[in-house]
Design an enzyme around this catalytic site. Structure first.
Site, mmCIF file in Angstrom:
data_model
loop_
_atom_site.group_PDB
_atom_site.id
_atom_site.type_symbol
_atom_site.label_atom_id
_atom_site.label_comp_id
_atom_site.label_asym_id
_atom_site.label_seq_id
_atom_site.Cartn_x
_atom_site.Cartn_y
_atom_site.Cartn_z
ATOM 1 N N PRO A 192 0.850 -1.197 0.000
ATOM 2 C CA PRO A 192 0.000 0.000 0.000
ATOM 3 C C PRO A 192 0.883 1.244 0.000
ATOM 4 O O PRO A 192 1.762 1.379 0.852
ATOM 5 C CB PRO A 192 -0.793 -0.130 1.304
ATOM 6 C CG PRO A 192 0.028 -1.027 2.177
ATOM 7 C CD PRO A 192 0.779 -1.936 1.272
ATOM 8 N N GLN A 214 -6.343 -1.299 3.132
ATOM 9 C CA GLN A 214 -5.552 -0.932 4.303
ATOM 10 C C GLN A 214 -6.203 0.230 5.029
ATOM 11 O O GLN A 214 -6.507 1.263 4.430
ATOM 12 C CB GLN A 214 -4.119 -0.541 3.965
ATOM 13 C CG GLN A 214 -3.307 -0.350 5.254
ATOM 14 C CD GLN A 214 -1.882 0.111 5.045
ATOM 15 O OE1 GLN A 214 -1.641 1.230 4.605
ATOM 16 N NE2 GLN A 214 -0.928 -0.753 5.375
ATOM 17 N N CYS A 266 3.376 3.149 9.035
ATOM 18 C CA CYS A 266 3.634 4.447 8.416
ATOM 19 C C CYS A 266 4.199 5.435 9.437
ATOM 20 O O CYS A 266 3.627 5.616 10.506
ATOM 21 C CB CYS A 266 2.350 5.000 7.808
ATOM 22 S SG CYS A 266 2.590 6.589 6.980
ATOM 23 N N HIS A 300 7.744 -4.768 7.523
ATOM 24 C CA HIS A 300 8.772 -3.934 6.910
ATOM 25 C C HIS A 300 10.029 -4.086 7.758
ATOM 26 O O HIS A 300 10.036 -3.722 8.943
ATOM 27 C CB HIS A 300 8.317 -2.475 6.861
ATOM 28 C CG HIS A 300 9.227 -1.581 6.086
ATOM 29 N ND1 HIS A 300 8.767 -0.538 5.314
ATOM 30 C CD2 HIS A 300 10.575 -1.558 5.947
ATOM 31 C CE1 HIS A 300 9.789 0.072 4.742
ATOM 32 N NE2 HIS A 300 10.894 -0.530 5.130
ATOM 33 N N GLY A 322 12.911 -2.725 0.582
ATOM 34 C CA GLY A 322 14.152 -2.815 -0.174
ATOM 35 C C GLY A 322 14.229 -3.946 -1.177
ATOM 36 O O GLY A 322 15.302 -4.218 -1.715
ATOM 37 N N GLY A 354 7.110 -2.776 -2.886
ATOM 38 C CA GLY A 354 6.488 -1.466 -3.038
ATOM 39 C C GLY A 354 6.985 -0.693 -4.234
ATOM 40 O O GLY A 354 6.480 -0.813 -5.340
ATOM 41 N N ARG A 355 8.015 0.116 -4.021
ATOM 42 C CA ARG A 355 8.435 1.072 -5.058
ATOM 43 C C ARG A 355 8.856 0.395 -6.349
ATOM 44 O O ARG A 355 8.570 0.902 -7.440
ATOM 45 C CB ARG A 355 9.568 1.945 -4.509
ATOM 46 C CG ARG A 355 9.073 3.026 -3.561
ATOM 47 C CD ARG A 355 10.204 3.726 -2.857
ATOM 48 N NE ARG A 355 10.841 2.857 -1.864
ATOM 49 C CZ ARG A 355 11.967 3.156 -1.240
ATOM 50 N NH1 ARG A 355 12.599 4.281 -1.528
ATOM 51 N NH2 ARG A 355 12.458 2.332 -0.331
#
Length: 332
Positions: A13, A66, A96, A167, A209, A230-231
Site C-alpha cells: 500500500p 488498508q 507508516c 517492513h 528494499g 512497493g516502489r
C-alpha cells in the site's frame, strides 16, 4: 486459490500511488499477486463520509483494504464498511511513520502500544467476517527489535491475527522524514526470518528494499510465506509483475507490456466517459517500459500530452508507437 497463496507476492500500500487505476493496471500484469489499496483512515470513512474512497473494480480482486486508525470502535465500523464493499482482506497500518499519522496516533507509533493494536484488531475481527491482517515495522526509535517484534507478534496474534507483513526496518519517529524512513534505517531481513522460526503458525511476509523477483524467490526459499514489494512494483512494474505468475505461482499465464497497454484502452475510454482525465490513469503507466528502448519517448508523450484537453487512447497509442518504433529499429 486461497488468499494466503495469493499473498506469496503482494504490492505494498502506497499513498498517492496504489489507487484504483494503478491496481487495475497491475492486475492486468499479474492475475495472482495480492494488491493493496492506499491507506484509508477510519475517521475519514466513519466521520468524514468518504465511502467513495472504497470504490474499486471487481477485476482488481484479490484486493486488500488498508485502514489507518487507533480507535477500536471506529476501526470496527470501517472494517465492516470494507467488508461490505467486497474486499478480500482488511489490513491495519502499524508501519507508516509520517507526522500526520503520528498526530492521529496510528501508523508506526502503534508499535509502542501493542495492547491497543490487539484491542483494535479484535474489534475489527468481531465486526465482520473478512480476514484482518497487520502491516508493521520491526520497531521504532530506540526500541530493540529483537525484543519488541516477537512481543508484538505474540500479543497481536493472540487477538486473532494470523498474517503479518513486516517492513524489515525500524521507523524513526523523530529526526527522519517518511522518505528517509524508507531508506536510511538498516534492513534486518534475518530478524524477520527468525520470527518465522519463532512463530511457525503465522503467515509472515517481508517488505522493504526488495527490487527483483529473484530476491522474492530467495525469501520464499528461506521459509517466509510471502514477499511484499512497493516502489519497484510501481516504478518498474514490468520487471516485477509480468513474470510473477510464472516465477512465484507456477502459473503459465503470460502477457507483455505492449498487450497491457492495449488492454488498458477500454478502461481509459470508460474513465474519460465518466468525466475523468487521462493523466489520472496514465501517471501510473509511466514506468511500464523502464529500461527498454523507447521508454523516454513513452514517458515524454504521456507526461506532456496526457493532461491536455482531448487527450485519450490515441495519445497512449502515440506513446506506444515511440516504444515499438525504437524496439523495431534496435532489432534491425
Amino acid at each position: 486459490m486461497q488468499i494466503n497463496q495469493h499473498a506469496r507476492l503482494s504490492t505494498a500500500p502506497m499513498m498517492d500511488w496504489t489507487d484504483r487505476h494503478c491496481r487495475y493496471l497491475h492486475r492486468l500484469m499479474s492475475r495472482n499477486a495480492l494488491l493493496y489499496t492506499e491507506m484509508v483512515t477510519a475517521p475519514a470513512l466513519v466521520r468524514g463520509d468518504a465511502r467513495h474512497l472504497l470504490r474499486f473494480d471487481p477485476a482488481e480482486q484479490p484486493v486488500a483494504l488498508q485502514l489507518g486508525g487507533s480507535d477500536p470502535v471506529e476501526l470496527a465500523q470501517a472494517a465492516r464498511m470494507g467488508a461490505d464493499e467486497g474486499y478480500a482482506e482488511i489490513n491495519l497500518n502499524v508501519g507508516c511513520p509520517s507526522d500526520r499519522v503520528q498526530s492521529g496516533c496510528f501508523g508506526a507509533i502503534l508499535m509502542q502500544r501493542p495492547a491497543l493494536v490487539a484491542e483494535c484488531v479484535s474489534a475489527m475481527i468481531g465486526a465482520q467476517g473478512v480476514e484482518v491482517t497487520v502491516k508493521c515495522r520491526i520497531g521504532v526509535d530506540d526500541q530493540n527489535p529483537a525484543d519488541v517484534l516477537p512481543d508484538f507478534l505474540a500479543r497481536v496474534s493472540a487477538a486473532g491475527v494470523n498474517r503479518f507483513q513486516i517492513h524489515a526496518r525500524k521507523a524513526w519517529l523523530q529526526g527522519l522524514s517518511p522518505k528517509e524512513n524508507r531508506d536510511i534505517p538498516p534492513l534486518d531481513y534475518d530478524l524477520v526470518i527468525a520470527m518465522k522460526a519463532l512463530f511457525p503458525h503465522l503467515h509472515l511476509s517481508v517488505n522493504g528494499g526488495i527490487t527483483t523477483l529473484d530476491q522474492a524467490r530467495g525469501f520464499l526459499d528461506r521459509g517466509l510465506d510471502g514477499v511484499m514489494i512497493g516502489r519497484a512494483a510501481y516504478h518498474t512494474p514490468a520487471d516485477i509483475l509480468l513474470g510473477a505468475d510464472r516465477l512465484i505461482y507456477g502459473d503459465t499465464h503470460a502477457t507483455t507490456a505492449e498487450a497491457v497497454v492495449h488492454a488498458m484502452l477500454p478502461y481509459i475510454e470508460a474513465h474519460l466517459a465518466s468525466g475523468g482525465k487521462l493523466g489520472q490513469v496514465t501517471r501510473h503507466m509511466l514506468g511500464l517500459f523502464a529500461g527498454k528502448p523507447g521508454a523516454r519517448g513513452w514517458r515524454r508523450i504521456l507526461s506532456e500530452e496526457g493532461h491536455k484537453d482531448g487527450a485519450g487512447p490515441h495519445t497512449v497509442l502515440a506513446a506506444l508507437a515511440a516504444v515499438t518504433d525504437l524496439q523495431e529499429a534496435a532489432e534491425l
